[in-house]
Design a protein around this motif. Sequence first.
Motif, short mmCIF file in Angstrom:
data_model
loop_
_atom_site.label_atom_id
_atom_site.label_comp_id
_atom_site.label_asym_id
_atom_site.label_seq_id
_atom_site.Cartn_x
_atom_site.Cartn_y
_atom_site.Cartn_z
N PHE A 1 0.70 -1.03 -0.31
CA PHE A 1 0.18 0.01 0.31
C PHE A 1 0.59 1.18 0.12
N GLY A 2 1.68 0.76 1.28
CA GLY A 2 3.15 2.52 0.98
C GLY A 2 2.72 3.22 1.25
N GLU A 3 3.52 4.45 1.53
CA GLU A 3 3.02 5.85 2.36
C GLU A 3 2.73 6.84 1.25
N HIS A 4 2.64 6.84 -0.38
CA HIS A 4 2.22 7.74 -0.86
C HIS A 4 0.64 7.36 -1.18
N ARG A 5 0.72 6.01 -0.91
CA ARG A 5 -1.01 5.74 -0.99
C ARG A 5 -2.24 6.16 0.12
N MET A 6 -1.34 5.81 1.46
CA MET A 6 -2.09 6.32 2.51
C MET A 6 -1.98 7.83 3.04
N LEU A 7 -1.45 8.18 2.44
CA LEU A 7 -1.19 10.56 2.38
C LEU A 7 -2.59 10.91 1.31
N ALA A 8 -2.34 9.74 -0.16
CA ALA A 8 -3.08 10.31 -0.49
C ALA A 8 -4.92 9.84 -0.17
N ALA A 9 -4.66 8.86 0.35
CA ALA A 9 -5.62 8.73 1.15
C ALA A 9 -6.38 9.87 2.34
N LEU A 10 -5.25 10.49 3.56
CA LEU A 10 -5.42 11.17 3.82
C LEU A 10 -5.93 12.48 3.83
N ASN A 11 -6.16 12.48 2.64
CA ASN A 11 -5.96 14.03 2.17
C ASN A 11 -7.53 14.19 1.42
N SER A 12 -7.86 12.70 0.69
CA SER A 12 -9.18 12.89 0.31
C SER A 12 -9.92 14.18 1.28
N SER A 13 -9.62 13.83 2.20
CA SER A 13 -10.57 14.88 3.06
C SER A 13 -10.11 15.37 4.58
N PRO A 14 -8.58 16.32 3.73
CA PRO A 14 -8.04 16.72 5.76
C PRO A 14 -8.47 17.75 6.24
N ASP A 15 -9.46 17.76 6.04
CA ASP A 15 -10.30 18.68 6.75
C ASP A 15 -11.37 17.94 8.24
N ALA A 16 -11.95 17.01 7.68
CA ALA A 16 -12.40 16.21 8.36
C ALA A 16 -12.11 15.71 9.55
N GLU A 17 -13.16 15.20 10.49
CA GLU A 17 -12.74 14.97 12.03
C GLU A 17 -12.06 13.77 11.71
N PRO A 18 -11.36 13.71 13.00
CA PRO A 18 -9.63 12.20 12.75
C PRO A 18 -10.48 10.89 12.37
N ASP A 19 -11.88 10.26 12.93
CA ASP A 19 -12.46 9.25 12.52
C ASP A 19 -13.46 9.28 11.52
N GLU A 20 -13.38 10.09 10.61
CA GLU A 20 -14.09 10.39 9.22
C GLU A 20 -12.30 10.15 8.66
N ILE A 21 -11.36 10.72 8.26
CA ILE A 21 -10.26 10.64 8.45
C ILE A 21 -9.67 8.69 8.35
N LEU A 22 -10.05 8.64 9.18
CA LEU A 22 -9.52 7.28 9.67
C LEU A 22 -10.01 6.39 8.85
N GLY A 23 -11.30 6.32 8.83
CA GLY A 23 -12.60 5.78 7.84
C GLY A 23 -11.67 5.50 6.62
N ASN A 24 -11.75 6.64 5.92
CA ASN A 24 -11.37 6.89 4.24
C ASN A 24 -9.90 5.94 4.08
N THR A 25 -9.05 5.92 5.13
CA THR A 25 -7.45 5.14 5.14
C THR A 25 -8.22 4.03 5.41
N LEU A 26 -8.90 3.62 5.85
CA LEU A 26 -9.77 1.39 6.33
C LEU A 26 -9.92 1.68 5.06
N GLU A 27 -10.98 2.63 4.33
CA GLU A 27 -11.86 2.09 3.24
C GLU A 27 -10.55 1.51 1.80
#
Length: 590
Positions: free
Chosen positions: A536-562
Amino acid sequence: MRKGYVSMPSKSVREMSKLEKAHYSLAAKMFHAILAMALIIGAAAVSFGFYLYVMALEREYKAETWHLSRSASFMVDEPKFFEKYSSILEQYLEIPESEKEEGSKAAFLVQLADQQDETFAEIQDTLLALQEHNEGEAAYVAAIDKKNNRRIFLVDSDPTNTFCPPGSYDTIDADKIDALLNGSRVNWMGKLMGDSAVPAVFANLSNYGYRCTAATKLFETDGYVVMVFMGKSMNHIADISKTFLLIYLAYIAAVTLIIGAVMIRRVKKIVVHPINELADAAAAYSMDKKDGHRTGRHFDKLNISTGDEIENLSLIMKDMETDLADYIKNLTTITAEKERMHTELNVASQIQEGMIPQIFPVFPERHEFSVYASMHTAKEVGGDFYDIFMVDEDHLGLVMADVSGKGIPAALFMMGSKIMLNNYAMMEEPKPSKILEHVNNGLCANNSAEMFVTVWLGILEISTGKLTAASAGHEYPAIMRAGGEFEMFKDPHGFVLGGLEGAKYKDYEIQLAPGDAIFEYTDGVTEATNKETELFGEHRMLAALNSSPDAEPDEILGNTLEAINDFVGEAEQFDDITMLCLRYKGPKAE
């Protein structure tokens, strides 16, 4: 039905009636095979025997007919006959060839009428006597015209209406002329049986039927060969052959049935009955297992002594039954033990889950920050853990850790590490580096399993937003500044906890402003693998985090897990996936 295969039943053996089972049984199939083979062999034997029989008859008739013609040749006075023959031949040659071709013989026969003298009468009487005493059908003297393939009759013994007058002729095939002059050809079977060439031929004549004709040369002159011919009827051979064939067929059929019956009885004894015994034992074994009986022995009772592969199969089945009984006994014990371990693992998993924060928000009364964490273990219990705790009213402790190994050992080491981290954080001045040093020395003191744990420990001063952290070989965190995107933060690393007693660790500070966020995780995130063994790598992780960077932490973790689950697909999860995200809102946030 597939091409090349016998007709197969539409029912299974268990659905068949007794009559159908008998029809499709192994004994029936073998009987059919033996019968078919016997019929083929019998047909070949009949054909070959009949061929030899007919060949022997023909050889006998050829020899007998030829001997008669030789005997007749000895009785003809050649000098006297040669003189008469020459005069006939002279008159024959005077007839125009066109008249001979047209078949007009009247003039020729008139000219030859006065040639019937004592010489011809003497030869005729001799031939007739020889014919009658030897059951012949024809006896005559004729000249062979090799050039025109004609047979010119000179003396005929037959006084009936089939009498061939002197000078009459017929056409004869060139190959028959060659056989009469040089002997008939001997085939390969005749050569094996020692036959020799005999000047005799067989012909199926419309007027006389099937006849064997042999000839013996008297003399040859001017391209004409004068020969004595003897013929014997072979019409009765057909009747004899039919009788022989019927008797031979009956004999072959009787022998085939007797041999087939004996072979089937033998096959039943050494093949079918032992196989049926094995099948009955297997069926009884299966019924016992369905009824819940696990100690019944059925193959042990067999007494198959065929001395071949079937006996070997029965011995193997006996051993298999014993092994299966032992296996089922061991499996029962193992299953019970596995169920007990599964129960204990469930309890351990519940205990582990109870040791880490599960209810969010963790501190609902604090509005200066929002924090969320999740853990998805690869097994019932995992080696990853996180912790969120209040050191005091103004300091928030954050822990992200990953224990080496998996399963119960990792879970036990994780629980000890978590308790020590929490205890030292409460006892000491809140400096992450000092806490890690104490925990490391404690883990090294009794670490016979040589396990270790990577830890990221951060303490947030809530009133100022200053985050003091230290890393014991853990993953780099990701930092997001308000209005920006997540980026990797290369923090200083120390050695893993439990790996080297007396190791030192270094603190570093990050000043968080309102709206800033920090993301921590274990290597199960970046090392998640799909079916193509891609990470999966760091670049895909950052892309998932930055899909909604201003969201609340639970949504950020949900986007990353998805994003991780979409990337991995149906590939098996080999490592725990643990994540934590903190967003700082400021000291006066409501």
